[in-house]
Motif scaffolding. Structure first.
Motif, mmCIF file in Angstrom:
data_model
loop_
_atom_site.group_PDB
_atom_site.id
_atom_site.type_symbol
_atom_site.label_atom_id
_atom_site.label_comp_id
_atom_site.label_asym_id
_atom_site.label_seq_id
_atom_site.Cartn_x
_atom_site.Cartn_y
_atom_site.Cartn_z
ATOM 1 N N LYS A 169 0.825 -1.207 0.000
ATOM 2 C CA LYS A 169 0.000 0.000 0.000
ATOM 3 C C LYS A 169 0.863 1.263 0.000
ATOM 4 O O LYS A 169 0.743 2.130 0.849
ATOM 5 C CB LYS A 169 -0.956 0.003 1.200
ATOM 6 C CG LYS A 169 -1.968 -1.131 1.158
ATOM 7 C CD LYS A 169 -2.974 -1.013 2.296
ATOM 8 C CE LYS A 169 -4.013 -2.121 2.184
ATOM 9 N NZ LYS A 169 -5.036 -2.032 3.269
ATOM 10 N N GLN A 170 1.767 1.320 -1.008
ATOM 11 C CA GLN A 170 2.647 2.474 -1.190
ATOM 12 C C GLN A 170 3.463 2.792 0.073
ATOM 13 O O GLN A 170 3.670 3.945 0.424
ATOM 14 C CB GLN A 170 1.854 3.711 -1.620
ATOM 15 C CG GLN A 170 1.247 3.641 -3.007
ATOM 16 C CD GLN A 170 -0.006 2.779 -3.058
ATOM 17 O OE1 GLN A 170 -0.902 2.929 -2.232
ATOM 18 N NE2 GLN A 170 -0.065 1.885 -4.022
ATOM 19 N N GLY A 171 3.928 1.746 0.731
ATOM 20 C CA GLY A 171 4.785 1.937 1.884
ATOM 21 C C GLY A 171 4.056 2.179 3.186
ATOM 22 O O GLY A 171 4.709 2.396 4.213
ATOM 23 N N LYS A 172 2.741 2.126 3.190
ATOM 24 C CA LYS A 172 2.005 2.340 4.435
ATOM 25 C C LYS A 172 2.099 1.136 5.366
ATOM 26 O O LYS A 172 1.887 1.267 6.575
ATOM 27 C CB LYS A 172 0.541 2.659 4.138
ATOM 28 C CG LYS A 172 0.319 4.031 3.525
ATOM 29 C CD LYS A 172 -1.152 4.345 3.392
ATOM 30 C CE LYS A 172 -1.373 5.763 2.866
ATOM 31 N NZ LYS A 172 -2.809 6.098 2.754
ATOM 32 N N VAL A 173 2.400 -0.037 4.807
ATOM 33 C CA VAL A 173 2.551 -1.251 5.612
ATOM 34 C C VAL A 173 3.913 -1.862 5.289
ATOM 35 O O VAL A 173 4.261 -2.042 4.118
ATOM 36 C CB VAL A 173 1.436 -2.271 5.329
ATOM 37 C CG1 VAL A 173 1.640 -3.527 6.171
ATOM 38 C CG2 VAL A 173 0.068 -1.667 5.594
ATOM 39 N N ASN A 174 4.688 -2.187 6.327
ATOM 40 C CA ASN A 174 6.008 -2.795 6.157
ATOM 41 C C ASN A 174 6.123 -4.002 7.075
ATOM 42 O O ASN A 174 5.738 -3.934 8.249
ATOM 43 C CB ASN A 174 7.111 -1.789 6.487
ATOM 44 C CG ASN A 174 7.110 -0.595 5.562
ATOM 45 O OD1 ASN A 174 7.547 -0.667 4.427
ATOM 46 N ND2 ASN A 174 6.600 0.530 6.058
ATOM 47 N N LEU A 175 6.661 -5.086 6.542
ATOM 48 C CA LEU A 175 6.770 -6.338 7.290
ATOM 49 C C LEU A 175 8.181 -6.892 7.140
ATOM 50 O O LEU A 175 8.743 -6.899 6.047
ATOM 51 C CB LEU A 175 5.751 -7.356 6.772
ATOM 52 C CG LEU A 175 5.795 -8.771 7.379
ATOM 53 C CD1 LEU A 175 5.438 -8.735 8.860
ATOM 54 C CD2 LEU A 175 4.856 -9.700 6.619
ATOM 55 N N ASP A 176 8.759 -7.360 8.246
ATOM 56 C CA ASP A 176 10.095 -7.963 8.247
ATOM 57 C C ASP A 176 10.075 -9.127 9.230
ATOM 58 O O ASP A 176 9.864 -8.926 10.439
ATOM 59 C CB ASP A 176 11.137 -6.921 8.652
ATOM 60 C CG ASP A 176 12.565 -7.377 8.392
ATOM 61 O OD1 ASP A 176 12.793 -8.600 8.333
ATOM 62 O OD2 ASP A 176 13.448 -6.511 8.257
ATOM 63 N N VAL A 177 10.265 -10.353 8.726
ATOM 64 C CA VAL A 177 10.213 -11.555 9.564
ATOM 65 C C VAL A 177 11.469 -12.387 9.307
ATOM 66 O O VAL A 177 11.861 -12.579 8.155
ATOM 67 C CB VAL A 177 8.966 -12.410 9.265
ATOM 68 C CG1 VAL A 177 8.933 -13.642 10.174
ATOM 69 C CG2 VAL A 177 7.694 -11.593 9.435
ATOM 70 N N THR A 178 12.092 -12.877 10.386
ATOM 71 C CA THR A 178 13.290 -13.704 10.271
ATOM 72 C C THR A 178 13.182 -14.899 11.213
ATOM 73 O O THR A 178 12.779 -14.752 12.368
ATOM 74 C CB THR A 178 14.559 -12.909 10.630
ATOM 75 O OG1 THR A 178 14.665 -11.769 9.792
ATOM 76 C CG2 THR A 178 15.805 -13.768 10.466
ATOM 77 N N ALA A 179 13.537 -16.068 10.711
ATOM 78 C CA ALA A 179 13.661 -17.272 11.537
ATOM 79 C C ALA A 179 15.114 -17.732 11.467
ATOM 80 O O ALA A 179 15.746 -17.642 10.406
ATOM 81 C CB ALA A 179 12.734 -18.368 11.042
ATOM 82 N N PHE A 180 15.652 -18.225 12.595
ATOM 83 C CA PHE A 180 17.061 -18.611 12.611
ATOM 84 C C PHE A 180 17.296 -19.793 13.537
ATOM 85 O O PHE A 180 16.502 -20.072 14.443
ATOM 86 C CB PHE A 180 17.948 -17.428 13.031
ATOM 87 C CG PHE A 180 17.757 -17.005 14.467
ATOM 88 C CD1 PHE A 180 18.526 -17.553 15.487
ATOM 89 C CD2 PHE A 180 16.799 -16.060 14.806
ATOM 90 C CE1 PHE A 180 18.350 -17.176 16.807
ATOM 91 C CE2 PHE A 180 16.608 -15.673 16.123
ATOM 92 C CZ PHE A 180 17.391 -16.237 17.126
#
Length: 749
Positions: free
Chosen positions: A550-561
């Motif tokens: 949505k043009q940068g209105k929502v940002n997601l960052d997920v990491t598994a390690f």
């Protein structure tokens, strides 16, 4: 009648005042920016149309301030008539726009193959501006502890297990300079927030580029650009006798600029014997002798004193959480640290595709530490540097970036340990001359296999040694010497990033890491020299996803390690209360770290210009895989000092008149405080809030007034506990509900 009408039309622009057509473009894309807000020195406001055009009426050339929720606020000189084109820099609100320089490669965060968190300057100022603790603790996988004011301990994915005090197992840089000493310790507490503008944090081993440290890397940068001649000052006051003030000056020069700042912070502290007094002075020069060269010089001086209250037992905590450990005040348990840090950095671009960055530093330290059991004095001189070469080329049809370089550090320390008689140094117990060296070479290749696929291969070769000469030994009466050279360690890394589309990507990596014991772990306070302590070795497997919607209105960052660590160094305390160290087999560390933010409102024209929510979750499921100590088998126990679940919720509101609100809620799950998992800190909820008003007053002045509260729920908790403590002294209670406020003033001249 017709003649009068024609004259009126011809004179209308004069009667109405001259007009200037201001065309406003995105500096990156050259696209027009609609709804940009502009304010002239006569306080008249303007807004650009959908084509990015703003018609401005001024009688003479004037300064205007331009602002937009998605772009950096900037000031330009606007002529009285004609046309002008302005280019605005983005404010990095989306993952596709955030550019980071981790792993020596400047790329958008979206395509970096690594778990990287960024702490912007604005995030530091969401809280009381006396420390970085709360801002860092909003990031998944990161926990900064403050057992007493200015006594920091950083845990990245459980890396503080071996840190009874100070910052260990994490490599820290400041303006591309090694800030972690050659012996592996980091004086993070000598920095004021005014010395930091941006922070990048790599979570997990990054030894292929940065050398030793299984926890990760923290890279601080101070203000890099001087865009105005400016004087600024801050004043901060709060509960427990808190007073902090700062003054700074920026001066533009023909080919660069000079900035200087002085900050002083004092407080009495929440507990008895927790006073802190810190002065920090920084001066920096930035010059561009030619189009190919950039030179940066800095001098940082810090004078820090803080008292150590010591940990309490559960009974003492219940009786009076504000008391100090018995004996701490009588023995003047405290730390005095004076440090001078000078740097020189040179960047040279041989051609558009090949450049070099070289940084050098010298550092002097005067350290004094009376403690309940002894009295420690150290003077240290150290120097070092880092250089890297970067080549952008094409091999066949594949664009590649080749990076190579090295780092070297040496520290010479004169260290004495005395008895402590009523807070004063008594008879000397032992005196040592210490020489610590560390060095490594690194190489890295990044290959853009396709326009969506980026492959990274990295490798470093690491060398380190300790040379200890014991000149005085009161116990044996015989001088001695000890030398420990660690075998060269090769640390590889392979990483792959794949863009799914222009706003989302997946990444994976396998990286090795190692961490030799610090000098404080080899040479302990009771006089032991433990040359049998082995370096930790680990390997990390990681998979992640990043996306913007949505043009940068929502940002997601997920990491598994999954991180497998061998020869894990843990702490224990002897009957005298001295912290000692030992290798404890292996650990299994599985985790999930997630970050999401979304803007419910983002409009330059509405009263509420921005309403943003942010959530972060950390799930750290860490256990001892193989850990036996005598008859005790701790295999399968939860890793000491690590909360399995942490959740952070944030609300940020910004309005057109300049009012703002920052609200933060943090939940921290129960934390095991000893290897046997028989003692835990209870789970707790922590709430902080800050509100204020900031505005540009004309073209020259800017003003901010703010107030805030910490620990709104009045929770009982410790922001850092003593692990495996002898006699049950685990607890370092944090302040109850408290308030602060302040004012900031800036003047452009």
């Amino acid at each position: 009648m017709k003649i009068n009408l024609i004259l009126l039309i011809l004179l209308l622009p004069v009667l109405a005042g001259a007009q200037t057509e201001v065309r406003i473009l995105d500096a990156r894309s050259e696209e027009p920016i609609p709804y940009m807000f502009g304010k002239a020195s006569n306080q008249r406001s303007y807004v650009s149309d959908e084509q990015g055009i703003m018609m401005v009426s001024v009688d003479e050339e004037t300064e205007m301030v331009f602002s937009h929720v998605a772009f950096e606020t900037a000031q330009f000189r606007i002529p009285a008539s004609g046309q002008i084109t302005l280019r605005m820099d983005r404010a990095d609100n989306t993952l596709t726009e955030v550019v980071v320089t981790s792993f020596e490669s400047e790329r958008p965060l979206l395509v970096h193959a690594g778990a990287i968190s960024r702490v912007a300057e604005s995030e530091l100022y969401r809280f009381n501006e006396t420390s970085m603790v709360h801002a860092f603790n909003t990031k998944p996988g990161i926990r900064v502890e403050e057992r007493a004011p200015a006594s920091y301990r950083i845990s990245i994915r459980g890396s503080s297990l071996r840190s009874p005090f100070g910052v260990r197992n994490v490599k820290v840089y400041w303006n591309d300079m090694p800030f972690t000493a050659a012996d592996g310790t980091t004086p993070l507490n000598i920095l004021d927030l005014s010395n930091i503008e941006n922070t990048e944090i790599i979570k997990g081993p990054a030894g292929s580029i940065y050398g030793a440290g299984n926890g990760g890397v923290i890279s601080f940068t101070s203000k890099q650009k001087i865009t105005d001649n400016r004087i600024s000052t801050d004043l901060n006051v709060g509960d427990f006798g808190l007073v902090r003030y700062r003054i700074g000056v920026d001066q533009q020069l023909e080919n660069g600029g000079i900035s200087a700042s002085y900050a002083k912070q004092k407080s009495d502290g929440y507990r008895d014997h927790t006073a802190v007094d810190r002065e920090v002075f920084q001066i920096a020069g930035r010059f561009q002798p030619s189009e190919k060269q950039n030179i940066t010089t800095q001098l940082l001086y810090s004078d820090l004193y803080y008292e150590l209250p010591g940990a309490l037992t559960a009974a003492q905590l219940e009786e009076n959480p504000r008391q100090a450990r018995p004996g701490s005040a009588d023995q003047n348990a405290s730390i005095g640290l004076k440090s001078m840090y000078g740097t020189f950095a040179h960047e040279y671009r041989f051609n558009p595709n090949f450049h070099n960055k070289t940084s050098l530093y010298i550092n002097t330290v005067d350290f004094e530490n009376p403690f309940n059991l002894d009295y420690k004095k150290e003077t240290q001189f150290s120097y070092g540097g880092r250089t890297s070469f970067t080549l952008d080329d094409t091999w066949g049809n594949i664009p590649v970036r080749v990076i190579g370089g090295g780092e070297y550090q040496l520290a010479k320390t004169a260290a004495q340990n005395y008895g402590n008689r009523g807070g004063r140094a008594d008879t000397i117990r032992f005196s040592d001359d210490l020489i610590t060296t560390t060095a490594f070479l690194f190489q890295q290749i990044e290959a853009e296999l396709t326009d969506r696929l980026l492959l990274t291969l990295g490798l470093s070769e690491n060398f380190s040694s300790y040379d200890i000469t014991r000149n005085i030994d009161a116990l044996t009466g015989t001088p001695s010497a000890a030398l420990r050279r660690f075998d060269p360690v090769v640390v590889p890394r392979i990483a792959l990033s794949a863009k799914l589309n222009e706003t989302s990507a997946v990444h994976g990596s396998i990286s090795s890491g190692f961490s030799p014991p610090t000098i404080d772990e080899v040479r302990t306070n009771e006089g032991t020299i433990n040359l049998d302590l082995e370096a930790e070795r680990g390997i990390n497997y990681e998979l992640g996803y990043r996306g913007s919607y949505k043009q940068g209105k929502v940002n997601l960052d997920v990491t598994a390690f999954y991180f497998k660590l061998d020869e894990t160094i843990t702490t224990f305390t002897n009957e005298q209360g001295v912290v000692l160290f030992r290798n404890a087999g292996a650990t299994d560390q599985k985790g999930v770290e997630a970050f999401v933010d979304y803007a419910l409102v983002r409009s330059q024209l509405s009263f509420v210009q921005e309403l943003k929510l942010t959530h972060t979750y950390t799930g750290h499921f860490f256990t001892f895989a193989n850990y036996r100590q005598g008859e005790n088998d701790f295999s399968g126990n939860d890793l000491t000092g690590v909360a399995p679940h942490t959740l952070v919720n944030q609300i940020d509101v910004r309005t057109q008149p300049g009012f703002y609100l920052n609200f933060t809620h943090q939940f921290v799950d129960e934390i095991p405080l000893n290897d046997a998992n028989t003692v835990y800190q209870d789970a707790y909820h922590l709430m902080n809030a800050r509100m204020g008003w900031r505005r540009n007053l004309g073209t020259a002045w800017d003003l901010e007034i703010f107030a805030g509260a910490e620990n709104l729920l009045n929770a009982t908790y410790s922001l850092g506990n003593d692990l495996n403590a002898f006699g049950g002294r685990f607890y370092q209670p944090a302040p109850t509900r408290n308030y602060y406020g302040g004012i900031k003033v800036g003047l452009k001249y």
